[in-house]
Motif scaffolding. Structure first.
Motif, PDB file in Angstrom:
ATOM      1  N   LEU A 196       2.056 -36.710  38.680  1.00  0.00           N
ATOM      2  CA  LEU A 196       2.873 -37.877  38.360  1.00  0.00           C
ATOM      3  C   LEU A 196       3.731 -37.629  37.121  1.00  0.00           C
ATOM      4  CD1 LEU A 196       0.346 -40.806  38.908  1.00  0.00           C
ATOM      5  CD2 LEU A 196       2.457 -40.421  40.193  1.00  0.00           C
ATOM      6  N   HIS A 200       7.681 -37.838  37.282  1.00  0.00           N
ATOM      7  CA  HIS A 200       8.290 -38.912  36.490  1.00  0.00           C
ATOM      8  C   HIS A 200       9.340 -38.344  35.534  1.00  0.00           C
ATOM      9  CE1 HIS A 200       8.843 -42.372  33.908  1.00  0.00           C
ATOM     10  NE2 HIS A 200       8.374 -41.697  32.878  1.00  0.00           N
ATOM     11  N   LEU A 451       2.140 -36.945  46.968  1.00  0.00           N
ATOM     12  CA  LEU A 451       3.200 -36.759  45.966  1.00  0.00           C
ATOM     13  C   LEU A 451       3.898 -35.419  46.148  1.00  0.00           C
ATOM     14  CD1 LEU A 451       1.332 -38.195  42.839  1.00  0.00           C
ATOM     15  CD2 LEU A 451       3.310 -39.215  43.982  1.00  0.00           C
ATOM     16  N   LEU A 467       6.518 -44.559  39.697  1.00  0.00           N
ATOM     17  CA  LEU A 467       5.585 -43.457  39.456  1.00  0.00           C
ATOM     18  C   LEU A 467       4.683 -43.672  38.243  1.00  0.00           C
ATOM     19  CD1 LEU A 467       7.701 -40.254  40.227  1.00  0.00           C
ATOM     20  CD2 LEU A 467       5.625 -40.991  41.406  1.00  0.00           C
ATOM     21  N   LEU A 470       1.606 -46.149  39.083  1.00  0.00           N
ATOM     22  CA  LEU A 470       1.152 -45.955  40.459  1.00  0.00           C
ATOM     23  C   LEU A 470      -0.101 -46.769  40.747  1.00  0.00           C
ATOM     24  CD1 LEU A 470       1.940 -44.185  42.953  1.00  0.00           C
ATOM     25  CD2 LEU A 470       0.112 -42.641  42.230  1.00  0.00           C
TER      26      LEU A 470
END
Length: 1807
Positions: A196, A200, A451, A467, A470
């Motif tokens: 993530l 991101h 992802l 993101l 989440l």
């Protein structure tokens, strides 16, 4: 960004019951490389706040941690897997373990010596530094304030960390290595979070991310580093597992061997203006280690680290018997993702996508796994090796569906509820049941693959702004708690239509995607009754208990109303009958010089400074000492200004105005007879002078011509000397022509010699110099015959075009072959640029200024003089050696002429510069003054004389601040007419910079602010203009408010004293051109040979840098470097379109120009720079080739080898005629050692030159002399007895013999010229002896004496000021040619030299210091060109030094609590209340940091109120803000806040009296060694705080007997510190709660970097949402992101949490709070130990021990110990004055300790 928090007990030490329950419950992977807590991060719910210190603590066993493979289930299976996987590779693994162990030790040694430095002081607008992405991840995920599972808070921490860098204009890139991903596969939650983070940063921010590199040992990474060289790497020294630590260690050693410095990510701290970190520098041993073990490291990285984790992915089990196939999971995700894309073709929110697919796939696979487990019938086989009590009952399919339903509902909440609503979420104390984590990890693994698959697909419109949000584990558990407990109890709350519809749609999507599975509908939420949560027996963290009643003590002071009156209405004040107000102690008003309980006077800071006898001294010895001092200053000053400068006798008369001024115009009138007579007389005198000079030249010319022919250099020097002394222009012209003829004849003779190929080009240079001079300076005297001669000479040397332009009728020679042999075979323009760059004429003014006697000032210098004439202020920014300092002395002269009362203050940053200015003033100015007054006085922290009875005061900033804030000296301050701030860029320094700011805002009079290195002078000037406008308003208000009679009296008094009224105008005088060019050279060693290559300035540039920032404005070329650049461009691109246009002979400014001017060369340089930018736009690859072509070739070598070869390098510079030179290093030990090496090299050389019997002969002569003198002594004794004539004869003969022996011995002691660097001609023996006599009585003076005799010296801050003065004088007198020095010579010291050499790299060698140091080379009027040599400095560092801009001046945090106390003292006790209040308000209102920033101004007002509240509550002020109690002691120790407040607490608790129990010896009180050492420990915790990196503490047992880590405070003292800190926490917490209204709440609901807004969400009232988020805990003053980790307003009273929890838009930092960290921790929660250098020095009496054991260099050690001793001395004086009892134990103990430190420091020991 967490700023070194102190770790709370709750966070650092979870209860044993918690740890046990969680490890039993959720540990399904027990890697031998970790403790239980490692897996518990991924599986535990209790240990929400975890420290990596707990996670990665390695086993003390000899087996390297991390050797075995991790199985997902049980420890016993681990060993089986390990044997099966690695049995065949044991020998290879053993080798891997051993090399990694060695690497770990090397990295530890390197990082342990790290120094805390400011990271961004000179890297602004440079290239970039590098952040390791996984280190960033580790740093933020282990932040002590982060509650795991709260993803949005994690991203807030990450973005705050990065935003802090970006806000401070840092440039960086982040790299995530592909192979590092494998290290997380055992920890799915971390794996998802890492993924993530990467996505991101890629999708939602502008931060540059690199994910294409596998690891740091790949060729692609090597290419990346070569193209974009980072200066330092931010990396964690600890990984999540020991194998990850090994991975990071390999990364660190690879960076270090590439000359990239390392900054430890976990130790990074920040304040409002700066970021600090522990920085470790690269050394040669790093490169050596890497080169020797590169293949082994490659093998270890792949075989031992990466392959280990990849093997784990092959087989995974849940609950021991449920087999998880990751490959099948990935296929299922790909199919489900395609199906969802068909369902939602228009796109979707990433949270909906991940949630729906992860739930669907997890449920589908979980169903399949359960069926397979039932069918396989091998459950017993799988579990036979396990105890039945360890088996975990997996959740049923329906239970799993219930869990997924609640997960979907939590995601819907995230999508619809604004952050300010979620921040109110209730805090529950439940954790997931022990059976759930395996299933949850499966869900996380599914999320990870989703992802990854989403990133691979580019054909679907996914909104990735979700993101960072989440999931929210706390919200998920909150929902579970409601449906499990509260719903079953009958609490049925409406979800709300919008939330319900969204949830149903999401769950129906899950059902659609899951296929045939029967998982139930959206409702009911729970279809099973099994508990999902387990109660945790802890009290809610967010309780409001402990927050005391908010309210402020009422204040009654006019200054508060004037400064902060606009915010007082917004504050809540307590009533007068409130207990907090009543409890204030009723203390007597504090008088500045009288302690509250004693009548004994308390001296102020000014009186405590050591005072040398001044002009008012009645002591005869003192007056003699002052006479000697002034005599030395006079001699010292002569070395600065030259002996030919006449001393100006100052009288009370005005300086002559310039000729074009209005004053001169008014004086124009018809000449009188007397004036005509004077004019005629002057003409006659001029005629006589011309005749006399002609005769002198006629007599000399023949000899000069002859000498030029025989010895060109000597003859030309003699000619130059005559021209310099001759005042008659016609005679000088004749001499120039004679010199020209002689040079041409000499050239022709050289050309006719057989060896003509090696002709001396210097003859042509001299010839062209003569032609330039004649053509430019004597053009009006040139006749036809002269022009023909010049044209002829130019034609002969091959410059036909110049000859034709000078004389078109020049005859064409028919014998071209005869002329060609005299040609230089080079175009005229190329020749002038290549060889005559230093001699090119500048466009200088020729009209003299009557205000300047010794030179003709430039236009910008005349503007400075106008500034002084008009009583204006100015910011003067001009390069070093440009001549800006002259305005200072002109200003002094003006003030001295005006009256005997006016005072001018010169503020210098260092004592060395103070001494230099005093010497210059003493030599320049003398004045007859009334008795008791002198021209010049000094005031520094070490000594003072004539401070208040002089007209020119030279001081340092801290001491002038003492005078400005002292109520007793306000009358003297009104005499100030001007203040000169030299090196005003110190305003941007790290230490003491706020003092410069205070001075600039408090002075009323005009000022001159001088600097060579300010990058934003316009902003600085604008701020200073606003300050002067304030003082103008103050003056007008005070004049209008008083009676008109008083104003009239003031006007008459000023008129009588003829003092002009000061102007409030502030000018900016910015001159950018350096007078002399600087050329750079890189020196390296190859096979014991020195390779010195020219470093072209363009070699420092890269295409990327030019594209982003352009070419730095101060990156200039010498004319020769312009030619080199042009030739390189032609070489790289022969088809270049502007090749002919920019060819030197064709360039418009050069074509057919006899005299190329300096400005012409600059135009050529600018054209080449424009063309470089054009190349980048047109063909970047060509530009890359060009820049690489210009880079010099260097060879690396070990540091020790470079040091040993250093004397040879000095000899090389001597051969190149580049001495005198200054050799810079930041290590004092290296400075002295290098000088000694050069000295020993000369001694060794002399011994080799001497005859083998030399020493024997010298010893024989010494014996003969000794015998002769002894015999003479006997003769004298006999003569006195007998009086015989024979004895007289013997005595005469013996005296002659002694004289002869001494004469012979003197020859033996003579040093040959090649064995010394001295030049005896400038300094005679008598003068030299007189100067060297000042070394008597100084520490190691004998050593320096021997060096100076050979022309060698060293210079650093730890030397005595007399030693430094001697070195400076002899260097200026050209006796000393080699000086090794630290940065003490960088700040304005006048030591002109030909060359500057940088001997060693250092983290402190930045762009600012480089410009200051290199500015010493090529000073105006001394050298034509300066040379800068880099000896052992890495090429990337050189590049950064040249192209980095100096930092901008942004100001400092202007206030401290002690400063507020001092301001209140000034306002309360000054005689002139209005003036004192105006000064205090100027400090409060006009900080540079708050200039044009109203929110900062408002925050500072609140901070001011907070400071007053603290001082009142602690008993330092009463409610009228009048100082009481221990205010005097606290203000005296203002350098040491907050230690000064803690010291008072110790005194009030009588702890020192309990400690200092004496023993009586011979009737005298004395204190034992244990008592004194304990006292040292206590004081070191207060006044000697220096932190070490956390990794040092781990290896404490490896240290010697020396004290490396400071002992803990005694318990009683620690308890008082904790009590003090508690008060500070309460006060500061209340302050933050009060100012929370200043926050911009819209920005507070946005992530700092991506600016994703979580406040603009449409949601309807939902009973369920309101119930789950009631906001019962106070969270008004805490960041809503931090609230997600259950941080409340209560946590603002914990300084461990404050920096991460407070609202970021209020611009406050915990560093501005007087909190004394009892234990300091890094961001990971590891303790940073205190350096025990003070105690070590006290015990061992050795500075050397501090350099070896405490990792301090000699200079830092000396300064730290000296500052500590000064603090002890100040306390001793204060206590002795406050106490009536002279026999008090505490006073005596401090007296004994102060005396001990003084004796140790003054002892002449060789360290």
């Amino acid at each position: 960004m967490a700023s070194a928090p102190t770790k709370s007990h709750e966070k650092s030490s979870p209860s044993n019951s918690e740890s046990e329950s969680e490890s039993d419950t959720e540990s399904d992977s027990d890697d031998s490389e970790t403790t239980e807590s490692l897996s518990s991060f991924d599986q535990s719910e209790e240990e929400d706040h975890l420290s990596s210190e707990d996670i990665i603590e390695e086993s003390p066993s000899e087996k390297l941690p991390g050797e075995t493979e991790i199985n997902e289930e049980e420890p016993s299976d681990v060993q089986i897997t390990d044997d099966n996987s690695y049995g065949s590779e044991k020998s290879g693994l053993t080798e891997c373990k051993e090399i990694l162990r060695k690497l770990s030790l090397l990295i530890w040694k390197t990082l342990s010596k790290s120094k805390m430095v400011s990271l961004l002081k000179d890297f602004v607008e440079s290239e970039f530094f590098l952040i390791d992405g996984d280190s960033l991840f580790i740093t933020c995920v282990f932040n002590v304030n982060f509650k795991k599972g709260q993803i949005l808070h994690f991203f807030y921490i990450v973005e705050q960390f990065l935003h802090d860098f970006i806000q401070k204009e840092a440039k960086f890139v982040i790299v995530f290595f592909k192979d590092a991903e494998d290290l997380y596969f055992n920890y799915p939650e971390l794996l998802v979070l890492r993924t993530l983070l990467i996505q991101h940063l890629e999708y939602n921010t502008d931060v540059t991310i690199h994910t294409e590199f596998s690891n740091c040992l790949t060729p692609e990474w090597e290419i990346f580093l070569k193209e974009c060289y980072p200066y330092f790497l931010i990396v964690s020294e600890k990984g999540i597992t020991s194998r990850q630590t090994d991975f990071l260690n390999i990364f660190i050693i690879h960076a270090l061997q590439k000359k990239i410095n390392i900054v430890q990510s976990l130790g990074i701290e920040s304040d409002v203006l700066r970021i600090y970190g522990y920085c470790a520098s690269s050394i040669f041993s790093h490169k050596l280690f890497f080169e020797q073990h590169e293949l082994q490291l490659q093998h270890a990285l792949h075989a031992y680290i990466i392959r280990h984790y990849r093997s784990l992915q092959e087989r995974r089990f849940l609950y021991c018997h449920l087999k998880l196939n990751l490959g099948e999971m990935q296929k299922e995700i790909q199919q489900t993702l395609s199906l969802l894309q068909n369902l939602w073709p228009e796109g979707a929110d990433v949270r909906s996508v991940v949630c729906s697919i992860s739930c669907a796939v997890t449920l589908k696979l979980y169903t399949r796994m359960l069926h397979e487990a039932q069918d396989s019938e091998n459950l017993n086989t799988c579990t036979k090796n396990y105890n039945t009590q360890d088996l975990k009952k997996p959740p049923t399919l329906n239970e799993a569906a219930d869990l997924c339903r609640m997960h979907c509902l939590s995601v819907v909440f995230l999508q619809h509820l604004p952050l300010f609503q979620r921040a109110k979420s209730r805090i529950i104390t439940c954790v997931w049941d022990r059976t759930l984590p395996p299933f949850l990890r499966m869900l996380h693994m599914c999320e990870f693959f989703i992802l990854k698959e989403l990133k691979a697909r580019n054909n679907w419109n996914i909104n990735f702004t979700g993101l960072p949000d989440l999931t929210d584990k706390s919200l998920w558990k909150n929902i579970a708690y409601y449906y499990e407990i509260e719903y079953n109890r009958g609490l049925n709350l409406d979800m709300g239509d919008t939330l319900k519809q969204s949830y149903q749609a999401l769950w129906n999507t899950v059902l659609t995607l899951s296929g045939d599975g029967d998982f139930g509908g959206p409702m009911p939420m729970r279809t099973t009754s099994r508990p999902f949560l387990t109660q945790k027996e802890t009290s809610p963290k967010g309780s409001n208990q402990g927050i005391h009643k908010l309210g402020l003590i009422p204040l009654k002071a006019e200054i508060i109303e004037d400064y902060a009156g606009d915010i007082l209405s917004e504050l809540t004040f307590l009533n007068s009958d409130d207990s907090a107000v009543i409890s204030l102690s009723k203390k007597k008003e504090f008088d500045e010089l009288t302690h509250w309980h004693s009548s004994r006077p308390l001296s102020d800071d000014f009186e405590r400074m050591r005072c040398n006898s001044d002009a008012k001294s009645k002591d005869a010895k003192g007056r003699r000492d002052m006479q000697k001092l002034h005599h030395f200053y006079h001699v010292f000053g002569k070395s600065l200004i030259g002996s030919n400068r006449s001393v100006r006798i100052i009288r009370e008369r005005a300086l002559p105005p310039p000729e074009n001024s209005s004053v001169q115009k008014k004086k124009k009138h018809q000449k009188t007879n007397a004036e005509k007579f004077i004019e005629e007389n002057q003409k006659r005198q001029l005629a006589k002078l011309e005749k006399r000079e002609e005769e002198r030249w006629n007599n000399l010319s023949i000899y000069i011509e002859k000498e030029i022919k025989e010895n060109p250099n000597s003859g030309i020097k003699r000619l130059e000397d005559f021209l310099q002394m001759c005042p008659v222009k016609s005679v000088k012209f004749a001499a120039e022509m004679v010199g020209l003829d002689a040079c041409f004849k000499l050239w022709m003779e050289y050309c006719l010699k057989p060896e003509a190929e090696s002709r001396d080009i210097s003859i042509i240079i001299t010839l062209m110099k003569r032609i330039h001079t004649i053509h430019e300076k004597y053009s009006e005297l040139l006749q036809n015959i002269h022009r023909q001669k010049l044209a002829k000479y130019l034609k002969y040397i091959g410059f036909d075009n110049l000859a034709h332009s000078l004389n078109p009728q020049v005859q064409e020679s028919g014998t071209e072959k005869d002329i060609s042999k005299y040609s230089v075979h080079m175009g005229a323009a190329r020749f002038q640029l290549t060889y005559m760059g230093p001699y090119l004429f500048r466009e200088e003014r020729s009209d003299p200024d009557p205000r300047v006697q010794h030179f003709i000032p430039d236009t910008w210098q005349r503007e400075l003089l106008d500034v002084v004439d008009n009583n204006e202020s100015a910011v003067i920014v001009a390069p070093t050696s440009s001549g800006k300092t002259y305005a200072s002395y002109y200003c002094m002269e003006k003030i001295l002429r005006e009256s005997d009362e006016g005072v001018i203050v010169y503020v210098a940053p260092t004592k060395a510069l103070v001494n230099q200015v005093v010497g210059t003033v003493c030599s320049l100015f003398t004045k007859a003054l009334p008795k008791g007054l002198v021209v010049c006085g000094v005031f520094t922290r070490d000594y003072r004389h004539d401070t208040l009875n002089c007209q020119i005061l030279v001081t340092v900033p801290q001491c002038l601040e003492i005078l400005l804030l002292s109520p007793r000296n306000q009358k003297w301050l009104k005499r100030m007419r001007y203040v000169i701030f030299d090196e005003v860029h110190c305003l941007g320094g790290e230490i003491g910079a706020e003092v410069w700011e205070h001075l600039l805002v408090m002075i009323r009079c005009p000022f001159l602010a001088l600097s060579a290195t300010v990058s934003n002078p316009e902003h600085l000037t604008e701020w200073l203009v606003s300050i002067k406008r304030y003082w103008q308003n103050v003056e007008s208000t005070m004049e209008n408010s008083g009676p008109s009679q008083n104003a009239l009296k003031v006007a008459k008094k000023q008129e009588r004293k003829r003092i002009e009224k000061p102007s409030y105008r502030v000018r900016l005088v910015w001159y950018k051109e350096r007078y002399n060019d600087l050329e750079k050279y890189v020196c390296s060693l190859k096979d014991n040979e020195f390779i010195i290559e020219h470093y072209h300035p363009c070699a420092a540039l890269t295409v990327n840098h030019i594209e982003k920032y352009g070419i730095p404005f101060d990156l200039g070329f010498s004319p020769r470097e312009s030619i080199l650049l042009y030739d390189a461009m032609v070489h790289i691109w022969p088809e270049w379109t502007r090749k002919k246009e920019l060819e030197p002979e064709e360039f418009s400014c050069f074509k057919n120009k006899i005299v190329i001017m300096r400005v012409d060369a600059k135009k050529y340089e600018e054209e080449l720079k424009k063309e470089m930018i054009h190349w980048i736009q047109q063909n970047p690859s060509k530009m890359n080739q060009l820049l690489n072509y210009l880079k010099p070739q260097t060879f690396d070598s070990a540091e020790i080898r470079r040091q040993r070869m250093f004397p040879g390098f000095v000899e090389k510079l001597k051969e190149m005629n580049r001495l005198p030179a200054i050799f810079f290093s930041y290590n004092i030990h290296s400075v002295e050692r290098s000088a000694s090496r050069v000295f020993m090299n000369l001694i060794s050389k002399q011994k080799t030159h001497n005859d083998p019997n030399f020493e024997r002969e010298k010893n024989i002569l010494h014996k003969k002399l000794w015998k002769a003198m002894r015999s003479q002594k006997r003769n004298c004794a006999a003569f006195l007895k007998s009086g015989s004539n024979a004895r007289i004869q013997n005595m005469i003969l013996m005296a002659a013999e002694i004289k002869e022996i001494k004469k012979i011995l003197k020859k033996h002691y003579e040093v040959s010229p090649d064995c010394t660097y001295t030049d005896h001609s400038p300094v005679d023996n008598q003068t030299l002896t007189k100067i060297l006599r000042r070394l008597r009585g100084t520490r190691q003076g004998y050593k320096l004496y021997g060096l100076l005799k050979r022309g060698i010296g060293y210079h650093h801050g730890s030397m005595g000021y007399r030693q430094r003065q001697v070195v400076e004088m002899l260097f200026r007198l050209k006796h000393v040619k080699v000086v090794t020095a630290t940065s003490t010579l960088a700040l304005g010291i006048n030591m002109p030299c030909k060359s500057v050499v940088f001997m060693e790299d250092s983290v402190f060698l930045d762009a600012l210091n480089f410009r200051q140091m290199s500015g010493r080379a090529g000073r105006r009027g001394e050298d034509l060109i300066g040379s800068v040599f880099f000896y052992g400095i890495p090429l990337p560092k050189i590049e950064r030094l040249l192209k980095s801009n100096v930092p901008k001046l942004k100001g400092q945090f202007p206030l401290s609590i002690t400063l507020v106390l001092r301001l209140m003292l000034l306002v309360a006790k000054a005689d002139d209340k209005e003036d004192a209040k105006a000064k205090a308000l100027s400090v409060l209102q006009h900080s540079l940091m708050s200039f044009k920033r109203p929110k900062i101004k408002c925050m500072l007002k609140f901070y001011f109120i907070y400071s007053l509240q603290f001082l009142i509550r602690e008993g330092y002020l009463n409610q009228e803000c009048i100082p009481i109690g221990y205010s005097g002691l606290v203000s005296h120790l203002h350098y040491h806040e907050p230690a000064n407040f803690v010291l008072v607490s110790f005194l009030e608790k009588r702890l020192f009296h309990k400690l200092c129990i004496p023993t009586i010896i011979n009737g005298q009180k004395s204190f034992s060694k244990d008592v004194m050492e304990t006292l040292v420990v206590v004081l070191a915790h207060l006044f000697g705080r220096l932190y070490l990196p956390p990794c040092v503490k781990k290896y404490k047992k490896n240290f010697s007997h020396s004290v490396v880590i400071l002992d803990d405070l005694p318990k009683e003292f620690a308890a008082v510190v904790e009590e003090h800190n508690k008060k500070i926490q309460e006060n500061f917490g209340s302050f933050l709660l009060t100012i929370s209204k200043l926050a911009d709440m819209r920005k507070e609901n946005q992530l700092p970097l991506s600016e994703i807004d979580f406040s603009d969400k449409d949601w309807e009232d939902s009973e369920l949402a309101s119930h789950l988020m009631p906001g019962t805990e106070g969270r008004a003053a805490v960041s809503p992101f931090a609230c997600l980790s259950h941080i409340t307003d209560q946590d603002l009273f914990d300084t461990n949490v404050v920096n991460d929890a407070m609202l970021r838009t209020i611009d406050m930092n915990v560093k501005n709070v007087p909190f004394l960290w009892l234990n300091k921790y890094d961001m990971n929660g590891r303790k940073c130990p205190l350096n025990g250098y003070v105690l070590n020095f006290y015990r061992n009496h050795s500075l050397s021990a501090l350099t070896f054991d405490n990792w301090l260099n000699m200079g830092d050690a000396f300064n730290l110990i000296r500052n500590f001793a000064l603090a002890v001395q100040s306390i001793r004086i204060s206590l002795s004055e406050l106490c009536d009892d002279e026999d008090d134990n505490v006073v005596l103990a401090f007296k004994q300790l102060s005396k001990a430190f003084k004796q140790i420091l003054e002892r002449r020991v060789q360290d």
